[in-house]
Design a protein around this motif. Structure first.
Motif, PDB file in Angstrom:
ATOM      1  N   PRO A 131      29.248  17.779  51.651  1.00 50.87           N
ATOM      2  CA  PRO A 131      28.230  18.608  50.991  1.00 50.87           C
ATOM      3  C   PRO A 131      27.547  17.885  49.828  1.00 50.87           C
ATOM      4  CG  PRO A 131      30.446  19.380  50.467  1.00 50.87           C
ATOM      5  CD  PRO A 131      30.598  18.351  51.530  1.00 50.87           C
ATOM      6  N   GLU A 132      26.261  18.084  49.735  1.00 53.15           N
ATOM      7  CA  GLU A 132      25.457  17.426  48.705  1.00 53.15           C
ATOM      8  C   GLU A 132      25.855  17.919  47.311  1.00 53.15           C
ATOM      9  OE1 GLU A 132      20.723  16.810  47.539  1.00 53.15           O
ATOM     10  OE2 GLU A 132      21.313  17.956  49.315  1.00 53.15           O
ATOM     11  N   GLY A 133      25.921  16.984  46.372  1.00 54.58           N
ATOM     12  CA  GLY A 133      26.198  17.341  44.983  1.00 54.58           C
ATOM     13  C   GLY A 133      27.659  17.565  44.660  1.00 54.58           C
ATOM     14  N   VAL A 134      28.549  17.292  45.606  1.00 57.84           N
ATOM     15  CA  VAL A 134      29.985  17.477  45.408  1.00 57.84           C
ATOM     16  C   VAL A 134      30.648  16.105  45.290  1.00 57.84           C
ATOM     17  CG1 VAL A 134      32.113  18.428  46.384  1.00 57.84           C
ATOM     18  CG2 VAL A 134      29.955  19.661  46.652  1.00 57.84           C
ATOM     19  N   LEU A 135      31.566  15.969  44.333  1.00 61.95           N
ATOM     20  CA  LEU A 135      32.244  14.703  44.092  1.00 61.95           C
ATOM     21  C   LEU A 135      33.663  14.728  44.672  1.00 61.95           C
ATOM     22  CD1 LEU A 135      31.232  14.143  40.349  1.00 61.95           C
ATOM     23  CD2 LEU A 135      30.017  13.399  42.415  1.00 61.95           C
ATOM     24  N   CYS A 136      34.269  13.546  44.765  1.00 65.28           N
ATOM     25  CA  CYS A 136      35.660  13.434  45.219  1.00 65.28           C
ATOM     26  C   CYS A 136      36.405  12.481  44.302  1.00 65.28           C
ATOM     27  CB  CYS A 136      35.712  12.930  46.656  1.00 65.28           C
ATOM     28  SG  CYS A 136      37.392  12.773  47.318  1.00 65.28           S
TER      29      CYS A 136
ATOM     30  N   VAL B  88      39.763  17.067  44.161  1.00 68.41           N
ATOM     31  CA  VAL B  88      40.822  16.157  43.752  1.00 68.41           C
ATOM     32  C   VAL B  88      41.817  16.085  44.906  1.00 68.41           C
ATOM     33  CG1 VAL B  88      42.654  15.695  42.080  1.00 68.41           C
ATOM     34  CG2 VAL B  88      40.539  16.832  41.337  1.00 68.41           C
ATOM     35  N   ILE B  89      42.009  14.894  45.455  1.00 67.15           N
ATOM     36  CA  ILE B  89      42.932  14.739  46.581  1.00 67.15           C
ATOM     37  C   ILE B  89      43.933  13.649  46.243  1.00 67.15           C
ATOM     38  CG2 ILE B  89      41.317  13.169  47.765  1.00 67.15           C
ATOM     39  CD1 ILE B  89      42.456  14.263  50.431  1.00 67.15           C
ATOM     40  N   ALA B  90      45.176  13.845  46.650  1.00 66.23           N
ATOM     41  CA  ALA B  90      46.233  12.879  46.350  1.00 66.23           C
ATOM     42  C   ALA B  90      47.054  12.591  47.599  1.00 66.23           C
ATOM     43  CB  ALA B  90      47.136  13.409  45.244  1.00 66.23           C
TER      44      ALA B  90
END
Length: 253
Positions: A12-17, A43-45
């Motif tokens: 999705p546009e405008g979403v960070l990871c 936030v992924i781990a």
């Protein structure tokens, strides 16, 4: 697929990871990021050392499973924020349905996903803010993609995994792309059509709707027919003593 999910066409546009190899918990990391948040951020781990579920219960995440938290500013009241657990559940259902027969999936009130009657995923919400609107909302999601925890605490709904129930091998990055896309779709639907459409979608996939279940609150067990969820997300049971509206409970059936 690239190891950077934001480079995928479905992202999705405008979403960070924010991807971490190891963290105490993605919820804790989301809380640390929240004060300086510039955009909605997943936030992924790969590994969590102190993950938790509802009511502070430990949440184990063996290698290969999915652990992530979305933190963002939803511009809504605390009540409206709480309803996003149902939105997240619908998004999670749709993401999982890309990998396994959707008729095997169901949603257990208030915030679990079942696969063949076992628990494959859980959702945890946290908010911050003292005014009429929340400052930020974190939605933590854990999914047993590859394996089940060794320590089974919820005997009523023993954990299952996607692989263990006949699904394909799916990487956390691949799954995140699907989930982020589905979540953005559900968020757009919520803004456009209000909670009614999310509620209808959730009820369409609800486990044991119209059947007898037991809700265990902090004070009592209430057994009745699962009638619906109301516009505030409360569980509604029809019992011999009349209609019961239940804001919080553990469900058994």
């Amino acid at each position: 697929m690239s190891t950077d999910p934001t480079q995928h066409a479905l992202w999705p546009e405008g979403v960070l990871c924010h991807h971490l190899t190891q963290v105490d918990s993605t919820m804790a990391e989301a809380a640390r990021l929240a004060p300086t948040l510039q955009a909605p951020t997943w936030v992924i781990a790969d590994t969590q050392t102190g993950a938790r579920g509802r009511r502070g219960r430990p949440w184990q995440s063996p290698p290969g499973n999915f652990a992530a938290t979305l933190v963002y500013r939803p511009n809504c009241t605390p009540q409206q924020a709480s309803l996003r657990s149902f939105m997240a559940a619908v998004a999670l259902f749709e993401a999982l349905a890309m990998y396994i027969d959707r008729t095997k999936l169901s949603l257990k009130w208030p915030n679990d996903v079942l696969l063949n009657g076992g628990k494959i995923a859980g959702i945890l919400l946290e908010t911050s803010g003292q005014g009429p609107y929340v400052d930020w909302l974190s939605i933590g999601i854990g999914v047993n993609l590859a394996a089940v925890p060794d320590d089974i605490r919820d005997a009523a709904f023993p954990p299952v995994s996607l692989r263990g129930e006949g699904g394909p091998e799916v990487s956390s990055t691949d799954f995140l792309v699907r989930l982020a896309n589905d979540f953005a779709t559900q968020e757009a639907k919520l803004w456009e059509f209000d909670f009614d459409i999310i509620r209808a979608d959730w009820l369409r996939h609800a486990a044991r709707l119209g059947e007898v279940i037991t809700a265990r609150t902090s004070r009592e067990d209430i057994t009745g027919t699962f009638d619906t969820i109301d516009t505030e997300g409360n569980l509604v049971l029809t019992t011999p003593a009349g209609r019961k509206v239940i804001p919080a409970a553990d469900i058994y059936f």
